[in-house]
Design a protein around this motif. Structure first.
Motif, mmCIF file in Angstrom:
data_model
loop_
_atom_site.group_PDB
_atom_site.id
_atom_site.type_symbol
_atom_site.label_atom_id
_atom_site.label_comp_id
_atom_site.label_asym_id
_atom_site.label_seq_id
_atom_site.Cartn_x
_atom_site.Cartn_y
_atom_site.Cartn_z
ATOM 1 N N GLN A 252 0.834 -1.209 0.000
ATOM 2 C CA GLN A 252 0.000 0.000 0.000
ATOM 3 C C GLN A 252 0.867 1.257 0.000
ATOM 4 O OE1 GLN A 252 -0.296 -2.585 2.089
ATOM 5 N NE2 GLN A 252 -2.424 -3.095 2.548
ATOM 6 N N MET A 253 1.925 1.231 0.808
ATOM 7 C CA MET A 253 2.808 2.391 0.926
ATOM 8 C C MET A 253 3.460 2.725 -0.417
ATOM 9 S SD MET A 253 6.093 2.847 3.446
ATOM 10 C CE MET A 253 5.189 2.204 4.844
ATOM 11 N N ASN A 254 3.818 1.692 -1.185
ATOM 12 C CA ASN A 254 4.404 1.931 -2.505
ATOM 13 C C ASN A 254 3.524 2.829 -3.360
ATOM 14 O OD1 ASN A 254 6.646 0.380 -2.024
ATOM 15 N ND2 ASN A 254 6.041 -1.334 -3.323
ATOM 16 N N TYR A 255 2.211 2.693 -3.175
ATOM 17 C CA TYR A 255 1.266 3.371 -4.072
ATOM 18 C C TYR A 255 0.577 4.584 -3.455
ATOM 19 C CZ TYR A 255 2.184 -0.070 -7.564
ATOM 20 O OH TYR A 255 2.828 -0.821 -8.504
ATOM 21 N N TRP A 256 0.968 4.972 -2.255
ATOM 22 C CA TRP A 256 0.408 6.193 -1.697
ATOM 23 C C TRP A 256 0.679 7.414 -2.588
ATOM 24 C CZ3 TRP A 256 2.167 5.333 4.072
ATOM 25 C CH2 TRP A 256 1.310 4.406 4.664
ATOM 26 N N PRO A 257 1.823 7.500 -3.268
ATOM 27 C CA PRO A 257 2.028 8.688 -4.121
ATOM 28 C C PRO A 257 1.267 8.656 -5.450
ATOM 29 C CG PRO A 257 4.126 7.652 -3.467
ATOM 30 C CD PRO A 257 3.040 6.680 -3.182
ATOM 31 N N ALA A 258 0.684 7.526 -5.824
ATOM 32 C CA ALA A 258 0.166 7.370 -7.188
ATOM 33 C C ALA A 258 -0.837 8.454 -7.562
ATOM 34 C CB ALA A 258 -0.445 5.986 -7.370
#
Length: 549
Positions: A346-352
């Protein structure tokens, strides 16, 4: 979760305002903050600089005696749908030089164009290396030039990380192999020179007295994505030969132009300027910053570096960024370098969405849907559910689990990304076809899994917070009811479902039922010392998370 939504709107507003302010100062000023640079080669893998196109990744060391380019391909994994396995290193390219004296050295990663530059003067001659990994071409392209004709002489080697033999034919070096899970893999490196000549040996290609050197790398596996149990596909050889032949028909400048245009289309959407960039290497700026020196330009650089890494490791149609993006040089990396659902993926995609990279979000959606299907069809009794689906804490590209521990709220937490994509894009077609079905089935799962206390409050019966317990240690798998971590994630799921159903104007009777369930959820509890309790259990105060009020 109105505060959460308001905070996201505030962050987005700040980013947009910063972008507008930066544009008024001119894009050139913003560009100053978008280069990492160093005045020495990388001494180890963590110092090497990453390139990637979503599937093919490389870390470049920038050496002057021996240049090392370690590369990965996102699907090279030892697991199956039954066993998690580990993400694997693919291979290495070595370029051996015979330079004697080297000076004026500089290596750079240009974030806005995804280009790696190395420049130096060797024996009085200026050399320049320029590398990139193209998403349109699905290949890594490297060009080495010098200011003096006939001055490029090098020995080029490519080695399989799994020790299969390399084969040299004409101007290509290749290797192929088979993992224990029967996955086939192959890499092909093509060597072209302007001027000079190429000499083949049993294991390398020697370039003699060239004006310019161009290398092209392609790599792939027999993995077939999002196919459940049928994840083994065709041998990659034919596709790789077609790809490298197609790339060979384009000039270096054409390949570079296509690559830069493709990358800038995503990266250039946000310009973030907070001040001038000091004219010292990035590592020295970090050292100064850690000692208290103010450097707002370093902060904006790291912000843009995060966006760069997401673009480089997650592109539409491919696999999602794993625990290390797509970069790994270890056979047994930490947590398998796969997908941990208790925060990491989830953290990987927080900036998406918040940094305007919505297209990069899609590999996560594809993977979650496949994980759901694999978990539903699994013969593992632990994963059996009457509605919805659940998964273990860590899973691989096929949906295969580590079985270290079941992580029930991971399904709801990952579904948040589906709703967020709609919330930022207003894509009602995505909401109707993908987000809403995912949210609905998980609400139905939690409807059946929550238990009601004697006071009427609904709690999760068997929770645990991955970072805060309340388990005593990693081997403690005792059920703990009402853990705050679980409760808040389920509340968020119910809220997102209700919002989605309202937008689509569907299932009003079930919406009312979910509204009642949400209202009955046990909320955050205040413990001793004005801190937030991590859970509830009759007669017991569980572990405390200190939260300043």
């Amino acid at each position: 979760m109105l505060i959460d939504k308001a905070l996201k709107l505030f962050v987005c507003s700040v980013i947009m305002c910063l972008s507008v302010a930066a544009q008024t100062n001119g894009k050139e000023r913003g560009i100053q903050n978008q280069t990492l640079w160093y005045d020495t080669p990388a001494a180890n893998w963590l110092q090497a600089l990453p390139l990637g196109n979503g599937s093919l990744g490389a870390t470049v060391f920038g050496g002057t005696a021996t240049e090392r380019i370690q590369f990965n391909e996102s699907s090279l994994v030892t697991g199956t749908t039954k066993v998690v396995g580990s993400y694997q290193p693919f291979g290495n390219i070595f370029i051996h030089w015979k330079h004697h004296t080297v000076g004026n050295y500089k290596r750079m990663l240009l974030l806005d164009q995804a280009l790696h530059h190395t420049e130096y003067v060797a024996d009085g001659i200026h050399f320049k290396h320029e590398y990139f990994i193209s998403h349109p071409a699905k290949a890594m392209v490297m060009q080495i030039s010098s200011e003096k004709p006939h001055s490029i002489t090098a020995n080029i080697v490519m080695k399989d990380a799994h020790q299969s033999f390399s084969v040299v034919q004409k101007n290509r070096i290749s290797f192929k192999g088979l993992l224990g899970n029967q996955m086939k893999y192959e890499a092909i490196l093509q060597v072209n020179s302007t001027g000079g000549r190429l000499i083949r040996t049993d294991s390398s290609i020697i370039v003699k007295n060239a004006d310019k050197l161009t290398l092209t790398l392609v790599a792939g596996t027999s993995f077939r994505p999002y196919s459940g149990e049928n994840w083994l596909g065709a041998d990659p050889h034919d596709e790789l030969v077609k790809r490298i032949s197609r790339v060979s028909r384009q000039s270096y400048q054409e390949l570079k132009k296509d690559h830069v245009n493709d990358f800038e289309r995503l990266f250039s959407r946000v310009v973030f300027y907070l001040g001038e960039t000091p004219g010292i290497p990035t590592n020295k700026r970090i050292e100064a910053y850690n000692k208290g020196q103010r450097d707002h330009a370093l902060e904006t650089l790291l912000f843009q570096y995060g966006r760069y890494l997401l673009i480089s490791s997650s592109r539409k149609g491919g696999l999602p960024a794993n625990l290390q993006g797509i970069w790994n040089d270890e056979y047994k990396p930490a947590w398998y370098s796969q997908y941990t659902t208790n925060i990491n993926v989830q953290m990987n995609y927080w900036p998406a969405e918040v940094t305007n990279l919505a297209e990069c979000h899609f590999p996560l959606f594809d993977w979650v849907e496949n994980l759901a299907a694999v978990s539903k069809n699994s013969g593992d009794s632990v994963l059996k559910t009457t509605k919805g689906w659940i998964a273990y804490s860590t899973n691989n590209i096929m949906g295969g689990p580590s079985k270290w521990r079941l992580h029930r709220p991971g399904n709801a937490w990952m579904s948040q990304h589906f709703w967020e994509h709609y919330a930022f894009t207003n894509d009602t077609n995505f909401l109707r076809k993908r987000a809403y079905p995912m949210l609905k089935q998980l609400v139905e799962y939690w409807e059946g899994h929550l238990v009601e206390r004697t006071d009427g409050k609904l709690v999760t019966p068997d929770g645990w917070s991955p970072e805060h317990g309340p388990h005593k240690n990693e081997s403690d798998k005792s059920p703990y009811p009402g853990v705050s971590y679980d409760q808040q994630i389920v509340y968020d799921l119910f809220t997102n479902y209700l919002d989605a159903a309202s937008v689509l104007n569907v299932e009003q009777s079930y919406r009312k039922k979910v509204e009642v369930m949400r209202a009955k959820l046990l909320g955050p509890q205040i413990g001793s010392g004005d801190s937030c309790r991590n859970g509830w259990k009759i007669g017991t105060i569980l572990q405390i998370i200190t939260v300043p009020l």
